[in-house]
Design an enzyme around this catalytic site. Sequence first.
Site, PDB file in Angstrom:
ATOM      1  N   HIS A  83      -8.825  -2.919   9.176  1.00 45.12           N
ATOM      2  CA  HIS A  83      -8.599  -1.845   8.201  1.00 45.12           C
ATOM      3  C   HIS A  83      -7.295  -1.102   8.505  1.00 45.12           C
ATOM      4  O   HIS A  83      -6.559  -0.743   7.584  1.00 45.12           O
ATOM      5  CB  HIS A  83      -9.782  -0.879   8.190  1.00 45.12           C
ATOM      6  CG  HIS A  83     -11.080  -1.524   7.773  1.00 45.12           C
ATOM      7  ND1 HIS A  83     -11.165  -2.385   6.692  1.00 45.12           N
ATOM      8  CD2 HIS A  83     -12.336  -1.463   8.283  1.00 45.12           C
ATOM      9  CE1 HIS A  83     -12.423  -2.798   6.555  1.00 45.12           C
ATOM     10  NE2 HIS A  83     -13.147  -2.269   7.516  1.00 45.12           N
TER      11      HIS A  83
ATOM     12  N   ASP B 139      -9.410  -7.294  -0.044  1.00 45.33           N
ATOM     13  CA  ASP B 139     -10.505  -7.920   0.704  1.00 45.33           C
ATOM     14  C   ASP B 139      -9.959  -8.729   1.885  1.00 45.33           C
ATOM     15  O   ASP B 139      -8.829  -9.215   1.847  1.00 45.33           O
ATOM     16  CB  ASP B 139     -11.281  -8.844  -0.250  1.00 45.33           C
ATOM     17  CG  ASP B 139     -12.672  -9.164   0.279  1.00 45.33           C
ATOM     18  OD1 ASP B 139     -13.074  -8.597   1.315  1.00 45.33           O
ATOM     19  OD2 ASP B 139     -13.352 -10.001  -0.343  1.00 45.33           O
TER      20      ASP B 139
ATOM     21  N   LEU C  59       4.951   6.371 -10.458  1.00 42.22           N
ATOM     22  CA  LEU C  59       3.736   5.560 -10.343  1.00 42.22           C
ATOM     23  C   LEU C  59       2.490   6.438 -10.191  1.00 42.22           C
ATOM     24  O   LEU C  59       2.503   7.386  -9.396  1.00 42.22           O
ATOM     25  CB  LEU C  59       3.879   4.641  -9.113  1.00 42.22           C
ATOM     26  CG  LEU C  59       2.635   3.845  -8.700  1.00 42.22           C
ATOM     27  CD1 LEU C  59       2.387   2.687  -9.670  1.00 42.22           C
ATOM     28  CD2 LEU C  59       2.777   3.295  -7.282  1.00 42.22           C
TER      29      LEU C  59
END
Length: 245
Positions: free
Chosen positions: A35, A18, A129
């Site tokens: 972004h 955020d 991962l």
Amino acid sequence: METLDMKRLPKHIAIIMDGNGRWAKDQGQDRLFGHYHGVISVRRVVEAAAEIGIQYLTLYAFSTENWDRPAEEVTGLMTLFVDTIAKEVPDLHQNNIKLVFIGNLGMLPEEARAALKNATDQTAQNTGLTLIIALSYSGRWELVEAAKKIAEKALMGAIEVEAIDESIFAENLATKGFPDPELMIRTSGECRISNFLLYQLAYAELYFTETRWPEFRKENLVAALLEYQSRERRFGKTSAQIQQI
Ligand code: FPP
């Protein structure tokens, strides 16, 4: 990082990224600038998580509610997702990272769906991962979908209503096969879950930081892990019971 207890790492970390918009505004730039810088943080955090030995990392990239943002921002974000995924897949694959997408992916433009499928197919056999990107995702959407799937199975006689338990419920979620996150991080000072992994976060430690996502780096991840390791996880038991284990 040397102060981390490598034996007590969470297997799964979930992050609400955020603050991109506010960070961009502070720079006198538009939201998409935030972004784009957020993608740099994604890269750094994925690298750090893999290096530290985290097994699952879920990033909340776009919520079902985000579709209501101005059209220009939504289109810009879709372009950013497609371009970033296409650009990063070779590196992710080289680093043995498996990419998974969860969410109502049918709502995405065709081009985006094709890019996601390509990324998923290319990295499907990787064993390092697991990077889970929540796109067009919301926890309530996921719970309703699970209820529908289970109801259908019950109607077809494939499952007894009495047999429905937590494990059957979990198997019908988008996160089927992944352990629940033990740690949830949210950046930029907001202290909410905002429709993220509502079922899976039941016992997660929640970590909120003022740092905005475009400024989040490996040291911020390590700080969250150190805080996680300083907490006592009781799962409804008493402190004395936990210390006996
Ligand atoms: C929240 O900040 C962020 C988003 C809605 C988008 C997050 C997307 C990225 C960081 C790009 C990730 C890319 C990939 C490929 C995973 P906000 O816009 O709500 O910020 P604000 O609260 O300050 O307005």
